[in-house]
Motif scaffolding. Structure first.
Motif, PDB file in Angstrom:
ATOM      1  N   ASN A   1       0.819  -1.223   0.000  1.00  0.00           N
ATOM      2  CA  ASN A   1       0.000   0.000   0.000  1.00  0.00           C
ATOM      3  C   ASN A   1       0.852   1.272   0.000  1.00  0.00           C
ATOM      4  N   GLY A   2       2.189   1.131   0.012  1.00  0.00           N
ATOM      5  CA  GLY A   2       3.071   2.295  -0.062  1.00  0.00           C
ATOM      6  C   GLY A   2       3.423   2.937   1.270  1.00  0.00           C
ATOM      7  N   LYS A   3       2.868   2.435   2.377  1.00  0.00           N
ATOM      8  CA  LYS A   3       3.130   3.055   3.689  1.00  0.00           C
ATOM      9  C   LYS A   3       4.384   2.512   4.371  1.00  0.00           C
ATOM     10  N   ALA A   4       4.678   1.236   4.144  1.00  0.00           N
ATOM     11  CA  ALA A   4       5.889   0.602   4.676  1.00  0.00           C
ATOM     12  C   ALA A   4       6.189  -0.591   3.783  1.00  0.00           C
ATOM     13  N   GLU A   5       7.484  -0.917   3.663  1.00  0.00           N
ATOM     14  CA  GLU A   5       7.852  -1.960   2.714  1.00  0.00           C
ATOM     15  C   GLU A   5       9.100  -2.704   3.177  1.00  0.00           C
ATOM     16  N   PHE A   6       9.077  -4.022   2.976  1.00  0.00           N
ATOM     17  CA  PHE A   6      10.253  -4.832   3.278  1.00  0.00           C
ATOM     18  C   PHE A   6      11.387  -4.454   2.338  1.00  0.00           C
TER      19      PHE A   6
ATOM     20  N   GLU B   1      11.239  -0.472   5.777  1.00  0.00           N
ATOM     21  CA  GLU B   1      11.310   0.979   5.850  1.00  0.00           C
ATOM     22  C   GLU B   1       9.897   1.544   5.827  1.00  0.00           C
ATOM     23  N   VAL B   2       9.718   2.668   6.530  1.00  0.00           N
ATOM     24  CA  VAL B   2       8.418   3.334   6.623  1.00  0.00           C
ATOM     25  C   VAL B   2       8.418   4.543   5.684  1.00  0.00           C
ATOM     26  N   PHE B   3       7.304   4.733   4.941  1.00  0.00           N
ATOM     27  CA  PHE B   3       7.201   5.822   3.970  1.00  0.00           C
ATOM     28  C   PHE B   3       6.078   6.810   4.281  1.00  0.00           C
ATOM     29  N   ASP B   4       5.247   6.503   5.286  1.00  0.00           N
ATOM     30  CA  ASP B   4       4.106   7.353   5.621  1.00  0.00           C
ATOM     31  C   ASP B   4       3.879   7.233   7.124  1.00  0.00           C
ATOM     32  N   ASN B   5       3.079   8.111   7.690  1.00  0.00           N
ATOM     33  CA  ASN B   5       2.728   7.977   9.099  1.00  0.00           C
ATOM     34  C   ASN B   5       1.870   6.726   9.272  1.00  0.00           C
ATOM     35  N   VAL B   6       2.286   5.862  10.179  1.00  0.00           N
ATOM     36  CA  VAL B   6       1.556   4.626  10.459  1.00  0.00           C
ATOM     37  C   VAL B   6       1.331   4.572  11.968  1.00  0.00           C
ATOM     38  N   PRO B   7       0.080   4.674  12.418  1.00  0.00           N
ATOM     39  CA  PRO B   7      -0.183   4.704  13.857  1.00  0.00           C
ATOM     40  C   PRO B   7       0.131   3.380  14.566  1.00  0.00           C
ATOM     41  N   MET B   8      -0.100   2.262  13.885  1.00  0.00           N
ATOM     42  CA  MET B   8       0.150   0.955  14.507  1.00  0.00           C
ATOM     43  C   MET B   8       0.502  -0.043  13.407  1.00  0.00           C
ATOM     44  N   LEU B   9       1.548  -0.841  13.655  1.00  0.00           N
ATOM     45  CA  LEU B   9       1.997  -1.799  12.654  1.00  0.00           C
ATOM     46  C   LEU B   9       2.243  -3.154  13.295  1.00  0.00           C
ATOM     47  N   GLY B  10       1.560  -4.160  12.800  1.00  0.00           N
ATOM     48  CA  GLY B  10       1.798  -5.537  13.210  1.00  0.00           C
ATOM     49  C   GLY B  10       2.724  -6.209  12.219  1.00  0.00           C
ATOM     50  N   TYR B  11       3.333  -7.297  12.625  1.00  0.00           N
ATOM     51  CA  TYR B  11       4.293  -7.991  11.779  1.00  0.00           C
ATOM     52  C   TYR B  11       4.209  -9.488  12.074  1.00  0.00           C
ATOM     53  N   GLY B  12       4.510 -10.279  11.056  1.00  0.00           N
ATOM     54  CA  GLY B  12       4.438 -11.716  11.253  1.00  0.00           C
ATOM     55  C   GLY B  12       5.000 -12.488  10.078  1.00  0.00           C
ATOM     56  N   TYR B  13       5.016 -13.810  10.240  1.00  0.00           N
ATOM     57  CA  TYR B  13       5.529 -14.688   9.182  1.00  0.00           C
ATOM     58  C   TYR B  13       4.807 -16.026   9.218  1.00  0.00           C
ATOM     59  N   HIS B  14       4.826 -16.693   8.075  1.00  0.00           N
ATOM     60  CA  HIS B  14       4.391 -18.079   7.935  1.00  0.00           C
ATOM     61  C   HIS B  14       5.579 -18.832   7.360  1.00  0.00           C
ATOM     62  N   ILE B  15       5.775 -20.065   7.773  1.00  0.00           N
ATOM     63  CA  ILE B  15       6.695 -20.952   7.074  1.00  0.00           C
ATOM     64  C   ILE B  15       5.812 -21.993   6.403  1.00  0.00           C
TER      65      ILE B  15
ATOM     66  N   LYS C   1       7.023   6.788  11.692  1.00  0.00           N
ATOM     67  CA  LYS C   1       7.148   8.003  10.880  1.00  0.00           C
ATOM     68  C   LYS C   1       7.931   7.717   9.598  1.00  0.00           C
ATOM     69  N   PRO C   2       7.676   8.498   8.542  1.00  0.00           N
ATOM     70  CA  PRO C   2       8.413   8.325   7.287  1.00  0.00           C
ATOM     71  C   PRO C   2       9.925   8.412   7.507  1.00  0.00           C
ATOM     72  N   GLY C   3      10.650   7.517   6.827  1.00  0.00           N
ATOM     73  CA  GLY C   3      12.105   7.500   6.924  1.00  0.00           C
ATOM     74  C   GLY C   3      12.644   6.552   7.978  1.00  0.00           C
ATOM     75  N   GLU C   4      11.782   6.102   8.902  1.00  0.00           N
ATOM     76  CA  GLU C   4      12.250   5.160   9.920  1.00  0.00           C
ATOM     77  C   GLU C   4      12.501   3.804   9.287  1.00  0.00           C
ATOM     78  N   LYS C   5      13.516   3.117   9.818  1.00  0.00           N
ATOM     79  CA  LYS C   5      13.869   1.771   9.357  1.00  0.00           C
ATOM     80  C   LYS C   5      13.914   0.855  10.567  1.00  0.00           C
ATOM     81  N   TYR C   6      13.448  -0.362  10.372  1.00  0.00           N
ATOM     82  CA  TYR C   6      13.385  -1.332  11.462  1.00  0.00           C
ATOM     83  C   TYR C   6      13.953  -2.667  11.016  1.00  0.00           C
ATOM     84  N   ILE C   7      14.526  -3.376  11.972  1.00  0.00           N
ATOM     85  CA  ILE C   7      14.924  -4.769  11.765  1.00  0.00           C
ATOM     86  C   ILE C   7      14.259  -5.574  12.864  1.00  0.00           C
TER      87      ILE C   7
END
Length: 161
Positions: free
Chosen positions: A12-17, A46-60, A85-91
């Protein structure tokens, strides 16, 4: 990031792997894993837009696309990331032991904005059905005759008449 990560990818353009990789204890990529090997699933985004809450997960998933393992920010108890916030990066590093049967596996990675967690309704920021692939080698000295083998605590009591 593999070319095949684009297959059926939803964004959706807000955050991307930026990268998803399975690593050994020395941070080397794992393409062939041994049963019981300790690994780390590293997700960089990396985050490209303001995101109030972000969940994360994986399937194998196994070679047939069956979800064998699943975890997310709720199940792990780590909770969602807040006020991004835009520009933030996470691992995000998920550490676990490979306890899968012999075969080929792929990792589905997702980051999403929760809409209604109780019914699993989310808006995906990035959904990557094949973000990484690896093979689990045959277990020695004996095979695992199932998709997964977990650790057990075993107690044996001899009944004396």
């Amino acid at each position: 990031f593999l070319k095949m990560s684009q297959f059926q990818r939803i964004r959706n353009g807000k955050a991307e792997f930026r990268n998803v990789v399975l690593l050994d204890e020395y941070d080397n990529p794992v393409v062939n894993a041994d049963f019981g090997q300790k690994v780390k699933l590293r997700m960089a985004f990396e985050v490209f837009d303001n995101v109030p809450m972000l969940g994360y997960g994986y399937h194998i998933r196994d070679k047939n696309g069956v979800d064998v393992i699943y975890s997310d920010s709720n199940i792990s108890g780590t909770g969602e990331l807040l006020d991004l916030k835009p520009g933030e990066k996470y691992i995000i590093d998920w550490s676990f032991e490979v306890r899968l049967g012999y075969g080929q596996y792929s990792i589905l990675s997702g980051i999403s904005m929760p809409l209604n967690i109780e019914i699993g309704k989310v808006e995906f920021c990035d959904y990557v059905p094949i973000s990484f692939q690896f093979i689990v080698n045959p277990r020695r000295p004996s095979q695992v005759y199932g998709l997964v083998s977990w650790e057990n605590s075993v107690k044996i009591n001899k009944i004396v008449p």
